[in-house]
Design a protein around this motif. Structure first.
Motif, mmCIF file in Angstrom:
data_model
loop_
_atom_site.group_PDB
_atom_site.id
_atom_site.type_symbol
_atom_site.label_atom_id
_atom_site.label_comp_id
_atom_site.label_asym_id
_atom_site.label_seq_id
_atom_site.Cartn_x
_atom_site.Cartn_y
_atom_site.Cartn_z
ATOM 1 N N GLY A 27 1.147 -0.826 -0.146
ATOM 2 C CA GLY A 27 -0.401 -0.355 0.530
ATOM 3 C C GLY A 27 0.602 1.407 -0.093
ATOM 4 N N ALA A 28 1.647 1.185 1.095
ATOM 5 C CA ALA A 28 3.122 2.703 1.133
ATOM 6 C C ALA A 28 3.423 2.695 -0.524
ATOM 7 N N ILE A 29 3.992 1.839 -0.715
ATOM 8 C CA ILE A 29 4.481 1.708 -2.478
ATOM 9 C C ILE A 29 3.448 1.900 -3.272
ATOM 10 N N GLY A 30 2.682 1.542 -3.317
ATOM 11 C CA GLY A 30 1.261 2.178 -4.032
ATOM 12 C C GLY A 30 1.584 3.648 -4.749
ATOM 13 N N ILE A 31 1.272 4.102 -2.512
ATOM 14 C CA ILE A 31 1.328 5.789 -2.539
ATOM 15 C C ILE A 31 1.835 6.763 -3.190
ATOM 16 N N VAL A 32 3.428 5.386 -2.914
ATOM 17 C CA VAL A 32 4.538 6.641 -3.107
ATOM 18 C C VAL A 32 4.467 7.137 -4.589
ATOM 19 N N THR A 33 3.814 5.718 -5.816
ATOM 20 C CA THR A 33 4.213 5.221 -6.794
ATOM 21 C C THR A 33 2.429 5.558 -7.087
ATOM 22 N N ASN A 34 2.087 6.292 -7.098
ATOM 23 C CA ASN A 34 0.629 6.721 -7.211
ATOM 24 C C ASN A 34 0.297 5.970 -8.138
ATOM 25 N N SER A 35 0.455 4.533 -7.529
ATOM 26 C CA SER A 35 -0.527 3.579 -9.186
ATOM 27 C C SER A 35 -1.545 2.598 -8.184
ATOM 28 N N PRO A 36 -2.448 3.289 -8.475
ATOM 29 C CA PRO A 36 -4.085 2.436 -7.643
ATOM 30 C C PRO A 36 -3.923 1.049 -8.069
ATOM 31 N N THR B 128 5.998 14.052 -2.969
ATOM 32 C CA THR B 128 5.531 12.647 -3.433
ATOM 33 C C THR B 128 3.869 12.612 -2.981
ATOM 34 N N LEU B 129 3.629 13.800 -2.185
ATOM 35 C CA LEU B 129 2.197 13.260 -1.761
ATOM 36 C C LEU B 129 1.610 14.401 -2.296
ATOM 37 N N THR B 130 2.482 15.110 -3.058
ATOM 38 C CA THR B 130 1.389 16.398 -4.021
ATOM 39 C C THR B 130 0.849 15.957 -5.256
ATOM 40 N N ASN B 131 0.542 14.862 -6.122
ATOM 41 C CA ASN B 131 0.191 14.189 -7.007
ATOM 42 C C ASN B 131 -0.353 12.983 -7.142
ATOM 43 N N LEU B 132 -1.473 12.758 -6.199
ATOM 44 C CA LEU B 132 -2.111 11.536 -5.668
ATOM 45 C C LEU B 132 -3.801 11.046 -6.542
ATOM 46 N N SER B 133 -3.415 12.367 -7.335
ATOM 47 C CA SER B 133 -5.500 11.753 -8.345
ATOM 48 C C SER B 133 -5.023 10.429 -8.768
ATOM 49 N N GLY B 134 -4.586 9.393 -8.887
ATOM 50 C CA GLY B 134 -5.155 8.107 -8.848
ATOM 51 C C GLY B 134 -5.137 7.085 -6.855
#
Length: 321
Positions: free
Chosen positions: A132-141, A207-213
């Protein structure tokens, strides 16, 4: 249909005969077999029967009153295929539908086993949080969804619901310990991994500025509770009906418990405290919603059984634990 095997020790005078009388009087029981002297430890007879699922709970309660659980033992198995005209008649003669029937001993044993704080549970939960953390860092749904599927937290949550309805203190403590300790360990490990990644430059400052996904992971709203309630209802119904893992996988994908924990760890490492707090609230909302939904489903089932005049079995506390 379910296969019921009852161990009747010789020391229990006439127990096998009384078990046979119960099974003969039950329209939902067929293929009754008595194996004289088949039991070795303790020595005695073994009685077997195929029982329509709708009648299993009542039969188990009656046999429990006879002392079968204390003197010998009872084993219940699910039969996938039974080709028998007698079995068909037994199911027709038993009120209700098998898929809707609750076998409390089975449910308590299943959830009790899944509620334990084990190495496997902690490892799977930690890996799910890391994903889940990796998904957040990479913005990967996609990675976030993978974390949802991998997370094993539904077992203890379902056990908590069962414990509340059954007023089973030991089961409630076991499930609560698994959730609290499991998530605490997973959060600490994920935070350490995030700190290491930040130190070596794997986590960009923005990292946490672009979390559109993956914004849904930490954004709490009315639908967060609605989704958790619906997922909890679907999961508990699937457990009651003995459905396979397919339904539960859909439940896992619906809720954001594990990804929210992973997001909170990353946000804390990056000192994004408001988002870390929002993620923890999302986690709590999902946990509370699932447990509440499970309690509601079980209470409705118990109420419907009482209205039909079916006695509710009272298996021993901590069964299956």
């Amino acid at each position: 249909m379910n296969r019921l095997r009852v161990l009747c020790p010789d020391a229990a005078d006439g127990l096998a005969d009384r078990v046979l009388a119960v099974l003969h009087a039950e329209p939902g029981a067929v293929h009754v077999v008595r194996l004289r002297g088949a039991a070795v430890d303790p020595p005695g007879d073994v009685v077997e029967a195929d029982v329509a699922r709708e009648a299993v709970d009542e039969v188990l309660e009656t046999l429990r009153d006879l002392g079968c659980a204390e003197r010998g033992g009872m084993v219940l198995e699910t039969l996938d295929t039974v080709v028998s005209a007698a079995a068909d008649k037994a199911e027709e003669a038993t009120p209700g539908e098998g898929i809707d029937a609750v076998v409390w001993d089975e449910l308590i044993a299943r959830t009790g086993q899944q509620a334990r704080l084990s190495v496997t549970f902690v490892v799977m939960l930690t890996i799910a949080c890391l994903l889940g953390a990796i998904g957040i860092v990479t913005n990967s749904p996609v990675t976030v969804v993978g974390a949802m599927v991998l997370g094993p937290e539904f077992g203890p949550l379902a056990a908590l619901a069962v414990a509340v309805v059954r007023r089973d203190g030991p089961l409630a403590r076991t499930a609560a310990l698994a959730l609290a300790a499991g998530f605490a360990i997973a959060l600490v490990v994920t935070a350490l991994a995030a700190a290491l990644g930040d130190a070596v430059g794997l986590i960009p400052d923005d990292t946490l500025t672009n979390l559109s996904g993956v914004e849904f992971v930490y954004q709490v709203g009315p639908f967060s509770l609605v989704i958790a309630l619906l997922a909890g209802i679907a999961g508990m119904v699937a457990l009651i009906a003995g459905e396979g893992s397919g339904v539960l996988v859909g439940v896992f994908i619906s809720v954001t418990t594990v990804p929210a924990a992973g997001f909170a760890a990353v946000a804390a490492v990056l000192a994004e405290w408001p988002r870390a707090a929002s993620s923890l609230v999302q986690l709590l909302v999902n946990v509370a919603g699932i447990v509440l939904a499970g309690v509601i489903v079980l209470l409705l089932v118990r109420t419907s059984r009482r209205r039909r005049g079916v006695p509710e079995s009272l298996p021993g506390r901590g069964a299956g634990g």
